[in-house]
Design a protein around this motif. Structure first.
Motif, PDB file in Angstrom:
ATOM      1  N   TYR A  18       0.981  -1.303  -0.016  1.00 45.33           N
ATOM      2  CA  TYR A  18       0.093   0.003  -0.042  1.00 45.33           C
ATOM      3  C   TYR A  18       0.768   1.179   0.077  1.00 45.33           C
ATOM      4  CZ  TYR A  18      -3.940   3.128   1.032  1.00 45.33           C
ATOM      5  OH  TYR A  18      -5.079   3.694   0.925  1.00 45.33           O
ATOM      6  N   GLY A  19       1.758   1.186   0.446  1.00 45.18           N
ATOM      7  CA  GLY A  19       2.917   2.333   0.762  1.00 45.18           C
ATOM      8  C   GLY A  19       3.381   2.403  -0.752  1.00 45.18           C
ATOM      9  N   ALA A  20       3.989   1.460  -1.267  1.00 40.57           N
ATOM     10  CA  ALA A  20       4.475   1.451  -2.647  1.00 40.57           C
ATOM     11  C   ALA A  20       3.488   2.007  -3.504  1.00 40.57           C
ATOM     12  CB  ALA A  20       4.820  -0.006  -3.113  1.00 40.57           C
ATOM     13  N   ALA A  21       2.175   1.517  -3.469  1.00 37.34           N
ATOM     14  CA  ALA A  21       1.005   2.130  -4.391  1.00 37.34           C
ATOM     15  C   ALA A  21       0.962   3.711  -3.980  1.00 37.34           C
ATOM     16  CB  ALA A  21      -0.561   1.682  -3.769  1.00 37.34           C
ATOM     17  N   ASP A  22       0.968   4.068  -2.698  1.00 36.25           N
ATOM     18  CA  ASP A  22       1.081   5.458  -2.360  1.00 36.25           C
ATOM     19  C   ASP A  22       2.076   6.382  -2.939  1.00 36.25           C
ATOM     20  OD1 ASP A  22      -0.418   7.611  -1.245  1.00 36.25           O
ATOM     21  OD2 ASP A  22       0.885   7.325   0.810  1.00 36.25           O
ATOM     22  N   LEU A  23       3.397   5.679  -2.990  1.00 37.26           N
ATOM     23  CA  LEU A  23       4.653   6.233  -3.780  1.00 37.26           C
ATOM     24  C   LEU A  23       4.331   6.576  -5.157  1.00 37.26           C
ATOM     25  CD1 LEU A  23       7.454   7.372  -3.263  1.00 37.26           C
ATOM     26  CD2 LEU A  23       8.246   4.743  -3.181  1.00 37.26           C
ATOM     27  N   ALA A  24       3.871   5.495  -5.632  1.00 39.46           N
ATOM     28  CA  ALA A  24       3.540   5.354  -7.144  1.00 39.46           C
ATOM     29  C   ALA A  24       2.964   6.640  -7.456  1.00 39.46           C
ATOM     30  CB  ALA A  24       3.035   4.105  -7.826  1.00 39.46           C
ATOM     31  N   SER A  26       2.491   9.320  -5.637  1.00 35.69           N
ATOM     32  CA  SER A  26       3.415  10.592  -5.393  1.00 35.69           C
ATOM     33  C   SER A  26       4.273  10.877  -6.334  1.00 35.69           C
ATOM     34  CB  SER A  26       4.070  10.593  -4.024  1.00 35.69           C
ATOM     35  OG  SER A  26       3.286  10.150  -2.913  1.00 35.69           O
ATOM     36  N   MET A  27       4.850   9.759  -6.924  1.00 31.67           N
ATOM     37  CA  MET A  27       5.755  10.011  -8.207  1.00 31.67           C
ATOM     38  C   MET A  27       5.095  10.269  -9.453  1.00 31.67           C
ATOM     39  SD  MET A  27       8.694   7.014  -7.070  1.00 31.67           S
ATOM     40  CE  MET A  27       9.568   7.246  -8.155  1.00 31.67           C
ATOM     41  N   ARG A  28       3.846  10.229  -9.446  1.00 35.44           N
ATOM     42  CA  ARG A  28       3.197  10.384 -10.605  1.00 35.44           C
ATOM     43  C   ARG A  28       3.394   9.379 -11.425  1.00 35.44           C
ATOM     44  NH1 ARG A  28       0.147  15.210 -10.009  1.00 35.44           N
ATOM     45  NH2 ARG A  28       1.043  16.773  -8.673  1.00 35.44           N
ATOM     46  N   LEU A  29       3.512   8.180 -11.172  1.00 35.26           N
ATOM     47  CA  LEU A  29       3.652   7.185 -12.077  1.00 35.26           C
ATOM     48  C   LEU A  29       2.292   6.615 -12.574  1.00 35.26           C
ATOM     49  CD1 LEU A  29       6.530   5.003 -10.099  1.00 35.26           C
ATOM     50  CD2 LEU A  29       6.787   6.696 -12.200  1.00 35.26           C
ATOM     51  N   ARG A 114       7.704  -0.533  -8.945  1.00 40.70           N
ATOM     52  CA  ARG A 114       7.480  -1.775  -9.192  1.00 40.70           C
ATOM     53  C   ARG A 114       5.905  -2.029  -8.924  1.00 40.70           C
ATOM     54  NH1 ARG A 114       7.736  -6.457 -11.118  1.00 40.70           N
ATOM     55  NH2 ARG A 114       7.471  -8.235  -9.742  1.00 40.70           N
ATOM     56  N   PHE A 115       5.418  -1.280  -8.123  1.00 44.13           N
ATOM     57  CA  PHE A 115       4.121  -1.393  -7.825  1.00 44.13           C
ATOM     58  C   PHE A 115       3.323  -1.194  -9.097  1.00 44.13           C
ATOM     59  CE2 PHE A 115      -0.169   0.004  -7.371  1.00 44.13           C
ATOM     60  CZ  PHE A 115      -0.919  -0.992  -6.414  1.00 44.13           C
ATOM     61  N   ALA A 116       3.597   0.037  -9.925  1.00 38.18           N
ATOM     62  CA  ALA A 116       3.124   0.487 -11.156  1.00 38.18           C
ATOM     63  C   ALA A 116       3.379  -0.538 -12.191  1.00 38.18           C
ATOM     64  CB  ALA A 116       3.804   1.851 -11.456  1.00 38.18           C
ATOM     65  N   GLU A 117       4.626  -1.143 -12.233  1.00 34.38           N
ATOM     66  CA  GLU A 117       4.847  -1.966 -13.138  1.00 34.38           C
ATOM     67  C   GLU A 117       4.125  -3.507 -13.154  1.00 34.38           C
ATOM     68  OE1 GLU A 117       9.096  -3.779 -14.675  1.00 34.38           O
ATOM     69  OE2 GLU A 117       8.706  -4.392 -12.683  1.00 34.38           O
ATOM     70  N   VAL A 118       3.870  -3.778 -11.804  1.00 38.09           N
ATOM     71  CA  VAL A 118       3.018  -5.178 -11.458  1.00 38.09           C
ATOM     72  C   VAL A 118       1.695  -4.938 -11.952  1.00 38.09           C
ATOM     73  CG1 VAL A 118       1.843  -6.432  -9.775  1.00 38.09           C
ATOM     74  CG2 VAL A 118       4.482  -6.140  -9.790  1.00 38.09           C
ATOM     75  N   ALA A 119       1.110  -3.690 -11.644  1.00 39.24           N
ATOM     76  CA  ALA A 119      -0.215  -3.264 -11.905  1.00 39.24           C
ATOM     77  C   ALA A 119      -0.283  -3.214 -13.356  1.00 39.24           C
ATOM     78  CB  ALA A 119      -0.472  -1.861 -11.566  1.00 39.24           C
ATOM     79  N   ARG A 120       0.607  -2.648 -14.225  1.00 42.92           N
ATOM     80  CA  ARG A 120       0.319  -2.829 -15.619  1.00 42.92           C
ATOM     81  C   ARG A 120       0.427  -4.148 -16.308  1.00 42.92           C
ATOM     82  NH1 ARG A 120       3.729   1.789 -15.237  1.00 42.92           N
ATOM     83  NH2 ARG A 120       5.710   0.573 -15.574  1.00 42.92           N
TER      84      ARG A 120
END
Ligand code: FES
Length: 145
Positions: A18-24, A26-29, A114-120
């Protein structure tokens, strides 16, 4: 089905995924809006019932995302979750769903990319598989065709 937009449920542990999702964010990924995140205190809370219920309610794909192995904030929650996910993969296969519709991933809270990559990648996988036979939206459309 070219206009198929899958519904993907992501059970994410509070401390890492969830923190990784939040960071993604914040990074506007960019990652697909198909992902519906459900926050868990730890992936050790996941049970086959939660996973099966997500499919029953129309998810085309489901994944569990927890801390890296050895880094669970509840010591071994993610190690408990892994065999539960694998067991549920067998259960969904028995009822006619592809086991690839369910997966477990591990990541730290610092792994926004990595969160964004996994999601994609997971959404692409589910698009390739097509709608779940339990997804009533698409079942009704294809029944009417
Ligand atoms: Fe993240 Fe346990 S706290 S998997």
């Amino acid at each position: 089905m070219s206009d198929f937009e899958p519904i993907v449920v992501a059970f994410c542990c509070h401390y890492c995924a969830y923190g990784a999702a939040d960071l993604a964010g914040s990074m506007r990924l960019e990652y697909p809006t198909n992902i519906r995140i459900i926050r868990l205190p730890c992936t050790g809370k996941i049970t086959p019932v939660f996973l099966l219920r997500a499919f029953e309610r129309g998810a085309d794909g489901v994944y569990v995302a927890g801390c890296l192995e050895g880094d669970c904030h509840f010591i071994h929650g993610n190690l408990v979750a892994k065999p539960r996910v694998n067991y549920t993969k067998k259960l969904i296969q028995e009822v006619g769903l592809e086991p690839e519709r369910l997966e477990m991933f591990n990541m730290s809270a610092a792994m926004g990319p990595r969160f964004a990559e996994v999601a994609r990648e997971f959404v692409e996988r589910i698009k390739t598989l097509g709608p779940s036979p339990l997804n009533k939206t698409y079942r009704v459309q294809s029944d009417a065709a």
